[in-house]
Design a protein around this motif. Sequence first.
Motif, mmCIF file in Angstrom:
data_model
loop_
_atom_site.group_PDB
_atom_site.id
_atom_site.type_symbol
_atom_site.label_atom_id
_atom_site.label_comp_id
_atom_site.label_asym_id
_atom_site.label_seq_id
_atom_site.Cartn_x
_atom_site.Cartn_y
_atom_site.Cartn_z
ATOM 1 N N LEU A 1 0.810 -1.216 0.000
ATOM 2 C CA LEU A 1 0.000 0.000 0.000
ATOM 3 C C LEU A 1 0.841 1.261 0.000
ATOM 4 C CD1 LEU A 1 -3.260 -0.364 1.956
ATOM 5 C CD2 LEU A 1 -2.491 -1.357 -0.172
ATOM 6 N N ASP A 2 2.011 1.208 0.654
ATOM 7 C CA ASP A 2 2.898 2.362 0.596
ATOM 8 C C ASP A 2 3.251 2.653 -0.858
ATOM 9 O OD1 ASP A 2 3.069 2.669 3.406
ATOM 10 O OD2 ASP A 2 4.479 1.004 3.498
ATOM 11 N N ALA A 3 3.432 1.603 -1.615
ATOM 12 C CA ALA A 3 3.793 1.770 -3.022
ATOM 13 C C ALA A 3 2.598 2.263 -3.844
ATOM 14 C CB ALA A 3 4.320 0.451 -3.589
ATOM 15 N N LEU A 4 1.410 1.743 -3.562
ATOM 16 C CA LEU A 4 0.242 2.080 -4.377
ATOM 17 C C LEU A 4 -0.225 3.513 -4.146
ATOM 18 C CD1 LEU A 4 -1.921 -1.140 -4.156
ATOM 19 C CD2 LEU A 4 -1.147 -0.052 -6.258
#
Lengths: 260, 69, 392
Positions: free
Chosen positions: A62-65
């Motif tokens: 989620l950090d990436a998304l």
Amino acid sequence: MSNALADPLTIADKSFTSRLLIGSGTYPNQQAMLDAIRESGAQIVTVAIRRISLDGGGETVLDALGGDYTILPNTAGCYTAKDAVLTAQLGREALETNWVKLEVIGDRETLYPDTEHLLTAAEELVRDGFTVLPYSTDDPIVCRKLEDVGCAAVMPLGSPIGSGMGLLNPYNLEIIRAQTALPVVVDAGIGTASDVVLAMELGCDAVMAASAVGRARDPVIMARAIRHALEAGRLAYRGGRIPKKRHGEASSPGRGVIGT
Amino acid sequence: MGDSISVNGIERPLTDKTVGELLATENVDLDARFLAVAVNGAVVPRAEWNAAPVAADDDVEIVRPAPGG
Amino acid sequence: MTGEIPKSPTAPGPRVAIIGGGVCGLGIGWRLAAAGCRVEVFERDKTGRAASWAAAGMLAARAEAEPLEDTLLELNLKSQRMWPEWAQEVEAAAGMALDYRDEGTLIVAVTRDDVEQLHFHHELLRGFGLEVEWLSGAETRRREPFLSPKTSAGVYSAGDHQVDNRKLVTALELAYLDAGGALYEETEVTRVEIANGAARGVFAGDELHEADVVVLAAGAWSREIPGLPASARPPIRPIKGQMVALQMDPSAPLIRHVVWVPGAYLAPRLDGRLIIGATVEEKGFDTDVTAGGVLNLLLNTWEALPGIDELPLVESWVGFRPTSRDDAPILGPSPVEGLVMATGHHRNGILLAPITIDAVSDYILKGRLDAAVRPFGIDRFRLSEVEQRGAA
């Protein structure tokens, strides 16, 4: 999507302009995942719920998304109703959403759903206030029962997860589409764009794709193909195909041809 | 033999009294987003981590989202 | 990008502190020490006992090529071409063999689904313009007679060789020490000292080791070195891999090529060790060798190479691939002057050793960055739109 605003996908209380649910696994790398998901136009992204490493390291998917997507936690990997229910509850806590893509797998070889456990888990989660999107066999009776217990959509498989064999029983999908008032999302088995077009032409409301994009030779290009396929197939469904006939029927006037 | 507790499937000695203490012992960043904890099959909401007790033979699961279909 | 290398008027070259005593750190240290620099390597464990030790030593630029990784493929191929001569150079400097093997790599299919997958992979490799050869099941078995009679197809890549990576670690350590480098084992860097936007050295414990250049070569731990500003913290995470080794009779080995079977790869060493890898797990720094991990590796191997049945299992271990967002390495200058990156090699650390070591040492010595590594700067992540949104 042209006309998208006039033709949204609605699941429970949410509307989407894209008719694609996309997975976040199976890509060659994280950057490829981000690029392919963006290219696909999908607004709903599925994630799994897993034990954290107690030894640190790494960022979550989620950090990436980032915050641009509706994140749909799944219960992939669960083999019993009990595990699936707890995983859904953990997903709700972790992601602050009461949506869940419910999967209860029956065996490792086929990855077919365990229908008995699926129905039990679906009923319990609906009672607990979840918006349940259940992955099921393409059996109209199972889909009807899932509707009866209060699921927000039905997600019949096209063929086994990751097999890429497309829609093996389009007739069943047609029956499911005809009998239910819920959104029908074809889950599992998509291999390429034509499978998506067919699902849309059958009147299904959305498609879930994971391996079809992530394991493609070029995931970003395939993501775009799937986006166009959704649009083409949906428009073809709304435009209405002509009947299939055994004989030709000329499309130019029969009279006034020279030389007659 | 002292009391033990299972954390993500691994047995270890019980040294903590609450979920919050246990997470700190495991070096889990308490402010990290997207974390969820269950004790004996019941989710413990983040707001209750500091008060919720853990006891011998408890089964603790600490999870977060991961890439998946 | 900043990151100019300061020229010291008195010393023959800059003073260099290298964080990480793996293949990259030792190799860069060797080149720089040999060029007359005062070099110190700091290793939190014993030298080369992390990914450099855990690796399988496959130099498989071709067989392992993946979708969307065209730029990385170019770098991999360039380093692969450097390998034979580079190996000889290391062997000469260290006075020991690296057991370089050039029989090539075979990718093998057993079931019908495997063949479909192999066709797909073969087309991908051909699409990249790589020279790989499609083989019938019979031809595959002619080349490796102990493969299962059910072997139904194969792809042969003559250009994908292997080296004994543990010997490479030992050799580079010898060469580095011989060139006059200083090695601090079991010494953790507690902070990178940065003043006015430039690296000034590293702290080991309470002691400052001053340096004109600091090289970050800490593999999977690179993101966690204290003292780095956010812009110079490489987005690297550990990806766990479990591996096992079986012992073959070196005079009658089961296989001679590197062989990829569905779900595992096998690297046969000259000393008879058969290295089998590897799981791919997002589990942080979890060091457990698990029943399921080993079961899968052995079962997948046994399906294709049933002859392993009687071989002794001599070792099992876990390693951590240092993996960036796009699986490609992070090389060259950073936003901090004098801080140079040599990290993030994912599963290609041994393959990319020659280009990494030569390009990074060249950059430190001459201030010029090899064009081949320019696409792999840390700035590619800073510029990423997604990254910025994530940080906001």
